[in-house]
Design a protein around this motif. Structure first.
Motif, PDB file in Angstrom:
ATOM      1  N   ASP A  16       1.760   8.469  -5.506  1.00  0.00           N
ATOM      2  CA  ASP A  16       0.792   8.884  -4.647  1.00  0.00           C
ATOM      3  C   ASP A  16      -0.289   9.286  -5.297  1.00  0.00           C
ATOM      4  O   ASP A  16      -1.545   9.177  -4.972  1.00  0.00           O
ATOM      5  CB  ASP A  16       1.674  10.641  -4.961  1.00  0.00           C
ATOM      6  N   THR A  19      -1.715   5.459  -5.632  1.00  0.00           N
ATOM      7  CA  THR A  19      -2.588   5.476  -4.243  1.00  0.00           C
ATOM      8  C   THR A  19      -4.131   5.887  -4.459  1.00  0.00           C
ATOM      9  O   THR A  19      -4.890   5.821  -3.607  1.00  0.00           O
ATOM     10  CB  THR A  19      -1.499   6.239  -3.460  1.00  0.00           C
ATOM     11  N   SER A  20      -4.011   7.772  -4.597  1.00  0.00           N
ATOM     12  CA  SER A  20      -5.407   7.802  -4.180  1.00  0.00           C
ATOM     13  C   SER A  20      -6.748   7.871  -4.054  1.00  0.00           C
ATOM     14  O   SER A  20      -7.298   7.799  -4.849  1.00  0.00           O
ATOM     15  CB  SER A  20      -4.927   9.895  -4.173  1.00  0.00           C
ATOM     16  N   THR A  91       4.015   0.711  -0.690  1.00  0.00           N
ATOM     17  CA  THR A  91       3.210   2.384  -0.091  1.00  0.00           C
ATOM     18  C   THR A  91       1.537   1.904  -0.325  1.00  0.00           C
ATOM     19  O   THR A  91       1.217   2.814   0.591  1.00  0.00           O
ATOM     20  CB  THR A  91       3.252   3.057  -1.591  1.00  0.00           C
ATOM     21  N   ARG A  94       1.235   1.178   3.749  1.00  0.00           N
ATOM     22  CA  ARG A  94       1.185   2.476   4.662  1.00  0.00           C
ATOM     23  C   ARG A  94       0.045   2.846   4.438  1.00  0.00           C
ATOM     24  O   ARG A  94      -0.262   3.721   5.321  1.00  0.00           O
ATOM     25  CB  ARG A  94       2.277   2.713   4.081  1.00  0.00           C
ATOM     26  N   GLU A  95      -0.084   3.327   3.501  1.00  0.00           N
ATOM     27  CA  GLU A  95      -1.722   3.530   3.410  1.00  0.00           C
ATOM     28  C   GLU A  95      -2.900   2.953   3.839  1.00  0.00           C
ATOM     29  O   GLU A  95      -3.474   3.597   4.083  1.00  0.00           O
ATOM     30  CB  GLU A  95      -2.475   4.525   1.842  1.00  0.00           C
ATOM     31  N   GLU A  97      -2.472   1.101   6.010  1.00  0.00           N
ATOM     32  CA  GLU A  97      -2.343   1.548   7.956  1.00  0.00           C
ATOM     33  C   GLU A  97      -3.105   2.484   8.262  1.00  0.00           C
ATOM     34  O   GLU A  97      -3.872   2.976   9.742  1.00  0.00           O
ATOM     35  CB  GLU A  97      -1.614   1.531   7.645  1.00  0.00           C
ATOM     36  N   LYS A  98      -2.558   3.794   7.683  1.00  0.00           N
ATOM     37  CA  LYS A  98      -3.293   5.526   7.776  1.00  0.00           C
ATOM     38  C   LYS A  98      -5.292   5.296   7.941  1.00  0.00           C
ATOM     39  O   LYS A  98      -5.707   5.600   8.580  1.00  0.00           O
ATOM     40  CB  LYS A  98      -2.882   6.617   6.808  1.00  0.00           C
ATOM     41  N   ARG A  99      -5.278   4.027   6.963  1.00  0.00           N
ATOM     42  CA  ARG A  99      -6.726   4.918   6.455  1.00  0.00           C
ATOM     43  C   ARG A  99      -7.817   3.289   7.486  1.00  0.00           C
ATOM     44  O   ARG A  99      -9.765   3.213   6.728  1.00  0.00           O
ATOM     45  CB  ARG A  99      -6.943   4.660   4.868  1.00  0.00           C
ATOM     46  N   PHE A 124       4.736  -1.321  10.552  1.00  0.00           N
ATOM     47  CA  PHE A 124       3.299  -1.281   9.661  1.00  0.00           C
ATOM     48  C   PHE A 124       2.479  -1.427  11.065  1.00  0.00           C
ATOM     49  O   PHE A 124       1.900  -2.034  10.663  1.00  0.00           O
ATOM     50  CB  PHE A 124       2.781  -0.617   9.215  1.00  0.00           C
ATOM     51  N   LYS A 126      -0.095  -0.622  12.747  1.00  0.00           N
ATOM     52  CA  LYS A 126      -1.360  -0.718  13.383  1.00  0.00           C
ATOM     53  C   LYS A 126      -1.888  -0.988  11.794  1.00  0.00           C
ATOM     54  O   LYS A 126      -3.144  -0.802  11.916  1.00  0.00           O
ATOM     55  CB  LYS A 126      -1.256   0.633  13.179  1.00  0.00           C
ATOM     56  N   LEU A 127      -1.320  -1.815  10.899  1.00  0.00           N
ATOM     57  CA  LEU A 127      -1.575  -2.679   9.398  1.00  0.00           C
ATOM     58  C   LEU A 127      -2.454  -3.773  10.165  1.00  0.00           C
ATOM     59  O   LEU A 127      -2.532  -4.830  10.506  1.00  0.00           O
ATOM     60  CB  LEU A 127      -0.412  -3.149   8.784  1.00  0.00           C
TER      61      LEU A 127
END
Length: 236
Positions: A16, A19-20, A91, A94-95, A97-99, A124, A126-127
């Motif tokens: 995390d 990734t951040s 990871t 996944r992030e 896709e979210k962003r 994923f 929407k990636l």
């Protein structure tokens, strides 16, 4: 934060935290280089100054080996969990896709990156996978042009280590992506062409033992682990 083992830096950050940090850098148009560290690489770096320099040039040296975790515990360090190359890649996907960020898959044998793309899109939906390219294209200009035209935020390079890391260092200043990670055989695993150790072995940090069971001929390579731990303890 980093710890140093026999001259090689290793990050003590979690998935995390890395990734951040990476996505913050993407937003600020800063480039980042991730390399996976294990005892085998650290031991090779003892006699290969170029390799040691290469590993230490990375922004994030992730602890992808149970030996590094053990060494940190022995020395009272802060590394408490493995950050494996393939799980770091997943990871980041996944992030991304979210962003709404895009990725590119470069490397492996012809067809493998395309198969990995299909599996990632299932996981994923929407990636945005901006493109793929196998690792057998010899014309570097074609490779660079293809990547830059796709203009991804993140590129995963599967050329085997340390070839993929040397490739990243040579080219990252001329390429569009902001995040560069060498991922070894991860495309083969994600595509389903190579079976990963069961979760039981993964969670206990015993993937090396699972591979040894499957390939007993690897036993000589596994001798590196005790040699590394002895040297790391002496260094303390």
């Amino acid at each position: 934060m980093k710890e140093n083992y026999l001259g090689v830096d290793v990050c003590s950050l979690t998935y995390d935290e890395i990734t951040s940090s990476l996505f913050h850098k993407i937003e600020n148009s800063q480039k980042s280089f991730i390399v996976a560290i294990n005892p085998e690489k650290i031991m090779k770096a003892q006699t290969d100054e170029n390799l040691r320099g290469l590993l230490n040039k990375a922004d994030y040296q992730i602890p992808d080996g149970i030996g590094v975790i053990l060494a940190s515990k022995i020395r009272g360090g802060n590394i408490r969990e493995r950050v494996t190359g393939i799980d770091m890649m997943i990871t980041l996907c996944r992030e991304a896709e979210k962003r709404g960020k895009s990725i590119f898959l470069y490397g492996a044998k012809p067809g493998i990156a395309d198969q990995a793309k299909i599996q990632l899109e299932k996981q994923f939906p929407k990636l945005h996978i901006a493109g793929t390219m196998h690792g057998y294209e010899k014309d570097e200009e074609v490779v660079k042009k293809t990547i830059n035209e796709a203009n991804p935020d993140i590129i995963f390079v599967a050329l085997g280590s340390p070839t993929q890391e040397y490739w990243i260092i040579r080219h990252m200043d001329k390429l569009a992506p902001k995040v560069y990670q060498g991922v070894g055989g991860s495309f083969d695993v994600i595509s389903g062409n190579l079976k990963r150790a069961p979760l039981f072995f993964q969670r206990l940090g015993l993937e090396w033992f699972y591979r040894l069971i499957k390939e007993p001929s690897r036993w000589r390579r596994q001798l590196i682990l005790p040699k590394f731990l002895i040297k790391a303890l002496k260094e303390k």
